[in-house]
Write a protein that holds these residues in place. Structure first.
Motif, mmCIF file in Angstrom:
data_model
loop_
_atom_site.group_PDB
_atom_site.id
_atom_site.type_symbol
_atom_site.label_atom_id
_atom_site.label_comp_id
_atom_site.label_asym_id
_atom_site.label_seq_id
_atom_site.Cartn_x
_atom_site.Cartn_y
_atom_site.Cartn_z
ATOM 1 N N ILE A 142 0.864 -1.176 0.000
ATOM 2 C CA ILE A 142 0.000 0.000 0.000
ATOM 3 C C ILE A 142 0.901 1.227 0.000
ATOM 4 N N LEU A 143 0.621 2.183 -0.876
ATOM 5 C CA LEU A 143 1.496 3.346 -1.018
ATOM 6 C C LEU A 143 1.622 4.160 0.259
ATOM 7 N N GLU A 144 0.577 4.172 1.075
ATOM 8 C CA GLU A 144 0.600 4.992 2.278
ATOM 9 C C GLU A 144 1.152 4.243 3.495
ATOM 10 N N GLY A 145 1.578 2.992 3.314
ATOM 11 C CA GLY A 145 2.046 2.195 4.444
ATOM 12 C C GLY A 145 3.419 2.632 4.934
ATOM 13 N N THR A 146 3.690 2.427 6.239
ATOM 14 C CA THR A 146 4.992 2.716 6.830
ATOM 15 C C THR A 146 5.370 1.595 7.784
ATOM 16 N N GLN A 147 6.676 1.461 8.051
ATOM 17 C CA GLN A 147 7.202 0.500 9.027
ATOM 18 C C GLN A 147 6.718 -0.927 8.744
ATOM 19 N N GLY A 148 6.574 -1.238 7.464
ATOM 20 C CA GLY A 148 6.183 -2.591 7.089
ATOM 21 C C GLY A 148 4.691 -2.846 7.098
ATOM 22 N N LYS A 149 3.886 -1.860 7.494
ATOM 23 C CA LYS A 149 2.435 -2.031 7.491
ATOM 24 C C LYS A 149 1.913 -1.935 6.061
ATOM 25 N N GLY A 150 0.927 -2.761 5.739
ATOM 26 C CA GLY A 150 0.358 -2.727 4.407
ATOM 27 C C GLY A 150 1.260 -3.336 3.355
ATOM 28 N N VAL A 151 2.147 -4.260 3.770
ATOM 29 C CA VAL A 151 3.046 -4.954 2.842
ATOM 30 C C VAL A 151 2.764 -6.448 2.929
ATOM 31 N N VAL A 152 2.483 -7.077 1.774
ATOM 32 C CA VAL A 152 2.088 -8.484 1.751
ATOM 33 C C VAL A 152 2.965 -9.233 0.752
ATOM 34 N N LEU A 153 3.434 -10.421 1.154
ATOM 35 C CA LEU A 153 4.138 -11.304 0.225
ATOM 36 C C LEU A 153 3.137 -12.326 -0.300
ATOM 37 N N ALA A 154 2.897 -12.301 -1.607
ATOM 38 C CA ALA A 154 1.993 -13.271 -2.237
ATOM 39 C C ALA A 154 2.846 -14.344 -2.908
ATOM 40 N N GLU A 155 2.756 -15.576 -2.424
ATOM 41 C CA GLU A 155 3.645 -16.634 -2.901
ATOM 42 C C GLU A 155 3.089 -17.379 -4.108
ATOM 43 N N THR A 156 1.793 -17.215 -4.403
ATOM 44 C CA THR A 156 1.195 -17.864 -5.568
ATOM 45 C C THR A 156 0.407 -16.842 -6.373
ATOM 46 N N ARG A 157 0.128 -17.195 -7.630
ATOM 47 C CA ARG A 157 -0.655 -16.302 -8.481
ATOM 48 C C ARG A 157 -2.048 -16.068 -7.906
ATOM 49 N N LYS A 158 -2.662 -17.135 -7.420
ATOM 50 C CA LYS A 158 -4.016 -17.016 -6.863
ATOM 51 C C LYS A 158 -4.030 -16.063 -5.664
ATOM 52 N N ALA A 159 -3.018 -16.209 -4.793
ATOM 53 C CA ALA A 159 -2.933 -15.327 -3.632
ATOM 54 C C ALA A 159 -2.723 -13.881 -4.069
ATOM 55 N N ALA A 160 -1.856 -13.678 -5.056
ATOM 56 C CA ALA A 160 -1.581 -12.328 -5.546
ATOM 57 C C ALA A 160 -2.836 -11.686 -6.117
ATOM 58 N N GLU A 161 -3.564 -12.436 -6.935
ATOM 59 C CA GLU A 161 -4.789 -11.898 -7.534
ATOM 60 C C GLU A 161 -5.816 -11.551 -6.474
ATOM 61 N N SER A 162 -5.931 -12.397 -5.446
ATOM 62 C CA SER A 162 -6.908 -12.157 -4.384
ATOM 63 C C SER A 162 -6.573 -10.898 -3.579
ATOM 64 N N VAL A 163 -5.287 -10.753 -3.225
ATOM 65 C CA VAL A 163 -4.876 -9.594 -2.422
ATOM 66 C C VAL A 163 -5.004 -8.310 -3.228
ATOM 67 N N ILE A 164 -4.549 -8.341 -4.475
ATOM 68 C CA ILE A 164 -4.646 -7.144 -5.323
ATOM 69 C C ILE A 164 -6.103 -6.744 -5.519
ATOM 70 N N ASP A 165 -6.948 -7.734 -5.782
ATOM 71 C CA ASP A 165 -8.377 -7.460 -5.973
ATOM 72 C C ASP A 165 -8.987 -6.843 -4.723
ATOM 73 N N ALA A 166 -8.618 -7.370 -3.545
ATOM 74 C CA ALA A 166 -9.163 -6.847 -2.288
ATOM 75 C C ALA A 166 -8.731 -5.401 -2.066
ATOM 76 N N PHE A 167 -7.449 -5.111 -2.298
ATOM 77 C CA PHE A 167 -6.960 -3.751 -2.114
ATOM 78 C C PHE A 167 -7.621 -2.792 -3.096
#
Length: 304
Positions: A142-167
């Motif tokens: 997340i562009l407004e995140g600081t100190q590691g907040k709002g940062v997600v590691l997506a290890e699979t394509r499905k996880a990445a698509e789900s997180v991006i869609d949610a954000f």
């Protein structure tokens, strides 16, 4: 000299250390809560007021502007600049560093190593965006995140698509970045003052975590940086126009890559880990400006 430190709390380690360092060098220091400043922008006599009184002349201001008060904090710093007060970091430089994508664009334009980064607005572009950064695993920020907040590691394509869609559904502005696997959950914080890296520490993420921030449970240790890492950190700070910066670097197979340039780097972690006094060089920077203001003002304008 009369020095103002803009800080929400006098008790914060960084604020206390800067105050101690300034007083040890026989300067007069006033710590002011940024949000309690209010301003008169009249053409003839602009002024800054604090707790019912006009702030009298000061020689320099040290902005310690948290991300949550960036807009108002920059307005206060600009007011000091209008009054001819030297700011350790100018408002325009703070603004550059706080806009994560803008800062990456500026660094990229000057040839600084970066993780492959994607930015999009439409959910229809997510699939191609993922491919653009090399596919999973990938990091979503997340562009407004600081100190590691709002940062997600997506290890699979499905996880990445789900997180991006949610954000995206939450209307959050996000970056998608390649995951630098060879960094093994570690980064290097380079503390830059003027044209020098005065201290550096390696931050290692705790087991099961990829974010190395000390606030997220990461551990730190002093580290010797390479000439390339040193040059990268100094260049990144200069491109942002920052006189004082915390430059976060990853060691990748293609050399150092910059994660972020922080305009209000904390002093506590790096001083305690390295045993190096980083507060005094900041005060010395202010002193050097009083001797040669043109040189420092030109540097603080930066690029872009």
């Amino acid at each position: 000299m009369k020095i103002v430190i803009l800080s929400r709390r006098k008790q914060l380690y960084s604020t206390r250390r800067l105050c101690e360092a300034a007083e040890a060098r026989h300067h007069e220091v006033q710590i002011i809560d940024t949000l309690r400043c209010y301003m008169n922008v009249a053409a003839d006599h602009p002024s800054i007021h604090y707790r019912g009184k006009i702030l009298r002349e000061c020689d320099a201001v040290i902005p310690r502007i948290g991300a949550s008060i960036t807009f108002y904090g920059m307005a206060v710093v600009r007011q000091f600049e209008m009054l001819g007060v030297f700011s350790v970091n100018e408002s325009v430089a703070i603004a550059r560093s706080r806009d994560k994508f803008r800062s990456l664009q500026l660094l990229s334009r000057k040839g600084i190593g970066l993780p492959i980064t994607g930015f999009a607005n439409s959910p229809d572009d997510v699939e191609d965006l993922i491919e653009m950064v090399g596919g999973p695993p990938l990091v979503i920020k997340i562009l407004e995140g600081t100190q590691g907040k709002g940062v997600v590691l997506a290890e699979t394509r499905k996880a990445a698509e789900s997180v991006i869609d949610a954000f995206m559904k939450l209307k959050a502005n996000i970056l998608i970045q390649e995951y630098i696997k060879e960094a093994s959950g570690a980064d290097i914080r380079c503390f830059v003052v003027g044209d020098e890296v005065i201290a550096a520490m390696k931050r290692q993420a705790k087991e099961g975590e990829f974010r190395s921030n000390l606030h997220r449970g990461g551990t730190g240790c002093a580290v010797e940086i390479t000439a390339s890492e040193r040059a990268t950190a100094i260049s990144a700070a200069k491109i942002m126009g920052l006189n004082v910066a915390g430059v976060d670097i990853l060691r990748s197979n293609r050399g150092p890559v910059v994660l972020e340039v922080n305009s209000s780097p904390g002093l506590e972690g790096i001083e305690k880990v390295t045993g190096i006094d980083v507060a005094t060089p900041i005060i010395q920077l202010i002193e050097s400006h009083s001797v040669d203001p043109k040189r420092n003002h030109a540097r603080a304008r930066g690029a872009g």
